[in-house]
Design an enzyme around this catalytic site. Structure first.
Site, short mmCIF file in Angstrom:
data_model
loop_
_atom_site.label_atom_id
_atom_site.label_comp_id
_atom_site.label_asym_id
_atom_site.label_seq_id
_atom_site.Cartn_x
_atom_site.Cartn_y
_atom_site.Cartn_z
N GLU A 92 0.82 -1.21 0.00
CA GLU A 92 0.00 0.00 0.00
C GLU A 92 0.86 1.27 0.00
O GLU A 92 0.46 2.29 -0.56
CB GLU A 92 -0.95 0.02 1.20
CG GLU A 92 -2.09 -1.00 1.12
CD GLU A 92 -1.70 -2.35 1.70
OE1 GLU A 92 -0.49 -2.55 2.02
OE2 GLU A 92 -2.60 -3.21 1.85
N PHE A 154 -11.63 -7.04 14.19
CA PHE A 154 -10.52 -7.49 13.37
C PHE A 154 -10.17 -6.41 12.34
O PHE A 154 -11.05 -5.91 11.63
CB PHE A 154 -10.88 -8.80 12.67
CG PHE A 154 -9.78 -9.30 11.75
CD1 PHE A 154 -8.54 -9.65 12.25
CD2 PHE A 154 -10.00 -9.40 10.38
CE1 PHE A 154 -7.53 -10.10 11.41
CE2 PHE A 154 -9.00 -9.84 9.52
CZ PHE A 154 -7.76 -10.18 10.05
N GLN A 155 -8.93 -6.02 12.27
CA GLN A 155 -8.42 -5.00 11.35
C GLN A 155 -9.12 -3.66 11.50
O GLN A 155 -9.32 -2.94 10.54
CB GLN A 155 -8.49 -5.50 9.89
CG GLN A 155 -7.59 -6.71 9.69
CD GLN A 155 -7.36 -7.07 8.25
OE1 GLN A 155 -8.25 -6.89 7.41
NE2 GLN A 155 -6.17 -7.57 7.95
N LYS A 204 -17.75 -0.80 5.89
CA LYS A 204 -18.16 -1.85 4.96
C LYS A 204 -19.68 -1.94 4.80
O LYS A 204 -20.18 -2.17 3.70
CB LYS A 204 -17.59 -3.19 5.45
CG LYS A 204 -17.92 -4.36 4.54
CD LYS A 204 -16.97 -5.50 4.71
CE LYS A 204 -17.42 -6.67 3.85
NZ LYS A 204 -16.36 -7.62 3.58
N MET A 551 23.84 9.26 2.84
CA MET A 551 23.65 10.56 3.47
C MET A 551 23.92 10.50 4.96
O MET A 551 24.51 11.41 5.54
CB MET A 551 22.23 11.08 3.19
CG MET A 551 22.00 12.49 3.65
SD MET A 551 23.21 13.64 2.95
CE MET A 551 22.27 14.31 1.59
C1 LIG Z 1 11.95 5.92 5.47
C2 LIG Z 1 13.22 6.57 5.88
N1 LIG Z 1 14.02 6.00 6.79
C3 LIG Z 1 15.19 6.59 7.16
C4 LIG Z 1 15.57 7.78 6.60
C5 LIG Z 1 16.87 8.46 7.02
N2 LIG Z 1 17.78 8.56 5.88
C6 LIG Z 1 17.91 9.68 5.14
S1 LIG Z 1 18.95 9.51 3.85
C7 LIG Z 1 19.30 7.93 4.28
C8 LIG Z 1 20.26 7.12 3.46
C9 LIG Z 1 19.68 6.74 2.17
O1 LIG Z 1 20.50 5.77 1.55
P1 LIG Z 1 20.38 5.48 0.02
O2 LIG Z 1 18.98 5.34 -0.39
O3 LIG Z 1 21.28 4.35 -0.31
O4 LIG Z 1 20.90 6.84 -0.62
P2 LIG Z 1 22.37 7.47 -0.63
O5 LIG Z 1 22.38 8.52 0.45
O6 LIG Z 1 23.35 6.38 -0.37
O7 LIG Z 1 22.50 8.08 -1.98
C10 LIG Z 1 18.59 7.56 5.42
C11 LIG Z 1 18.71 6.25 6.10
C12 LIG Z 1 14.68 8.36 5.67
N3 LIG Z 1 14.91 9.54 5.10
N4 LIG Z 1 13.54 7.73 5.30
#
Ligand SMILES: Cc1ncc(C[n+]2csc(CCOP(=O)(O)OP(=O)(O)O)c2C)c(N)n1
Ligand SMILES: [Mg+2]
Length: 645
Positions: A92, A154-155, A204, A551
């Protein structure tokens, strides 16, 4: 509040809370007016069939919907629709992001649907994302039968309550006769004013009941005025400020795009010669290749845009040292359709310090929220800029701003976006483990995006995950048109990229749609490869695979001495292998995938990706040592901006 009272019609204001308090007069909708056109009465139908008929009347052509016990009746009705394509996402969350991709690409509401409980809760990230980035999204959820609400059925999840802080408006339908009005209002609210997500929760038993629907032709919502207009006195004041200033800057955002005001903005810029910077949400609002564009600003924005807004400062060694100004920044900031997000402003009181700030926004709750404005104007931005243009046609500006343009050119030349193969890259594990020291063959992530820009001639819709790759995509792909860069900006939701690309590609099957993704982000909704294959949606993916949560790793390097806190995504027992094996994963979904390790292979592989008329994945292996520059650490100032590699 007990669960039983919640099912009575309970409404949140269709604004962000303050439209009511701000004293905006609900001019168009203050009094229910006698209908000009008569409502139409349909034949007897079930609640589910009525819902589908209403969606058809709103012009919905696609719904991203995953069934379950509390929504299967609606799926049954959808099978009979000749107008609506139902796309089955494999999660979803993928469905919600796909609907958002559709909405961001078209400007029309995207529609997603889920069953009650876990299906509904899986939509939450998409709804939150739509709320943060002002995306028109209709989320329909099945709910347990009314008699079961509040019984821990449920749900059962109180989805109305759960989503209250992240919707523009929501409905829990308690009477089958309300369905046509609710759907009409929901689309109107989602798509007008500052767009946003609307939830429709449908128990529902109401889906199963039967009645003759009465389809309204008009919407009357007391207190909701989505078309506020600036008055001429305020707008004249802006022209006066422009005439008096020496260093004006436009700071424009997603509001220009959602408000369809790009043409007006361009005319305004050409008449006034005021340079423009945008937020990431505003990329493409003004052509990024235009000589007056300074690209986007903020934490990872261009150094020259940050200097132009804030002034140029000596890079200080510590955050406690005094800020030493080298050259002044803007003395007039025209902030149109923006919200002074912290990723843009850094330390907010230092943002454009000393400059006069004019803030135009359609949503009064944004005015003075993050940064006080000297001249705040609540207005539809298309109207406001269009009217300014009319005034400027009659009253030509005398100002030239030549010196200011010269200063900006110096800044642009000094600090363009750039990259190089650094010592860190040469000494990295990547070079040792994967490239056997072949320095000339290393692919830097920035190179891959530049190549995509070149091969597509900038004519593509881009989606992204969240992370370093997202910033590089926005830096190295110049958007000349609105709705070209679809990215989770405010929420920053990893996993957004590929489902959003599916939504955009469904809306524009003839356009090239490419998701520039991270290895971490892509994995979060990788199941959508099945949707792409089965539904024949030819959205492409370029994974900039650095085997890391890049990042977060960049912040570890900067602030934690490089100590890795669970940011390595590869297999620590076998660093030489790229993990996971995306070729094998994609092939199991019957989706083509190539891995590119060497620079010599990149161009041809990328061309194959672009030429494919089916979903296609390019797994581009890049070093993890790259940092996104420029970089202004969170909450800091332009005097703390690192911009040279
Ligand atoms: C759902 C979610 N979980 C955690 C984060 C924290 N976060 C921000 S950037 C990042 C790293 C992303 O890694 P990747 O997709 O491999 O991209 P890269 O920075 O390596 O290009 C994380 C864990 C987020 N933004 N969103
Ligand atoms: Mg990564």
């Amino acid at each position: 509040m007990s669960k039983t009272t919640q099912i009575a019609e309970k409404r949140k204001s269709p604004s962000r809370g303050s439209e009511r308090a701000s004293g905006i007069l609900p001019e168009a909708h203050s009094q229910p007016k006698p209908s000009a056109k008569r409502a139409e009465v349909g034949p007897a139908m079930s609640g589910s069939e009525i819902l589908v008929a209403c969606l058809e009347r709103e012009g919905v052509d696609t719904i991203f919907a995953y069934p379950g016990g509390a929504s299967m009746e609606i799926h049954q009705a959808l099978t009979k629709s000749k107008k609506i394509r139902t796309v089955l996402p494999r999660h979803e969350q993928g469905g919600a992001f796909a609907a958002e991709g559709y909405a961001r690409a078209t400007g029309r509401a995207g529609v997603c649907m889920a069953t009650s409980g876990p299906g509904a809760t899986n939509l939450v990230s998409g709804i939150a994302d739509a709320y943060m980035d002002s995306v028109p999204l209709i989320s329909i959820t099945g709910q347990v039968p009314q008699a079961m609400i509040g019984k821990g059925a449920f749900q059962e999840t109180d989805f109305f309550g759960l989503t209250l802080p992240i919707v523009k408006h929501s409905y829990l339908i308690t009477d089958i006769n309300d369905i046509p009005r609710v759907v009409k209002e929901a689309f109107y609210i989602a798509q007008t004013g500052r767009p946003g997500p609307v939830v429709i929760d449908l128990p529902k038993n109401i889906q199963q009941e039967r009645t003759q629907p009465v389809f309204p032709t008009e919407v009357n919502i007391r207190g909701y005025n989505p078309f506020p207009k600036a008055d001429d006195i305020e707008l004249n004041e802006i022209i006066g400020l422009i005439e008096k200033c020496d260093r004006p800057m436009l700071y424009v955002g997603g509001g220009i795009i959602t408000g369809n005001a790009s043409a007006e903005l361009r005319e305004f810029v050409e008449a006034t010669q005021i340079p423009v910077t945008s937020t990431i949400m505003g990329c493409g609002a003004f052509p990024e290749t235009h000589p007056l564009s300074l690209r986007w600003l903020g934490m990872h924005g261009s150094a020259y845009a940050n200097w132009a807004v804030n002034g140029e400062f000596e890079l200080r060694a510590s955050f406690n040292d005094p800020m030493k100004k080298i050259a002044p920044g803007a003395d007039l900031l025209l902030a149109f359709g923006v919200r002074f997000d912290d990723r843009v402003t850094g330390k907010v009181d230092k943002f454009c310090e000393g400059g006069t700030i004019v803030h135009i926004d359609i949503d009064p709750s944004e005015i003075n929220k993050n940064k006080p404005a000297n001249l705040p104007i609540v207005s539809d931005v298309k109207y406001a800029i269009g009217r300014l243009n009319e005034m400027l046609r009659k009253r030509l500006l005398q100002k030239q701003f030549t010196k200011w343009h010269e200063q900006i050119d110096i800044w642009k030349k000094r600090a363009p976006f750039g990259y190089r193969v650094t010592d860190e890259v040469v000494k990295s594990h990547h070079m040792r483990d994967h490239l056997q020291g072949r320095e000339k063959e290393v692919i830097l992530p920035q190179m891959a995006i530049e190549m995509l820009y070149e091969l597509t001639k900038g004519d593509a819709i881009l989606t992204t995950g969240v992370g370093q790759h997202q910033m590089w995509a926005a830096q190295y792909f110049k958007c000349d048109r609105p709705r070209q860069l679809l990215t989770s900006a405010g929420l920053g939701a990893m996993g957004y990229g590929y489902p959003a690309a599916l939504g955009a590609k469904v809306a524009f099957p003839d356009k090239q749609v490419v998701d520039i993704d991270g290895d971490g982000s892509f994995l979060m909704n990788i199941q959508e490869l099945a949707t792409a294959h089965i539904e024949k949606i030819a959205a492409k993916v370029i994974i900039l695979n650095n085997q890391h949560l890049g990042m977060v790793m960049q912040w570890e390097d900067k602030f934690f001495g490089g100590n890795r806190g669970h940011t390595y995504l590869g297999d620590p027992d076998n660093r030489k292998e790229i993990y996971p094996n995306y070729i094998a994963v994609c092939n199991s979904f019957n989706v083509k995938c190539e891995r590119v390790m060497y620079r010599k292979d990149l161009r041809a592989a990328m061309q194959r990706l672009l030429d494919a008329n089916e979903p296609y994945v390019l797994d581009v292996i890049v070093p993890y040592t790259e940092h996104v520059l420029p970089f202004i650490p969170a909450g800091r100032t332009v005097a703390d901006m690192i911009w040279k590699a």
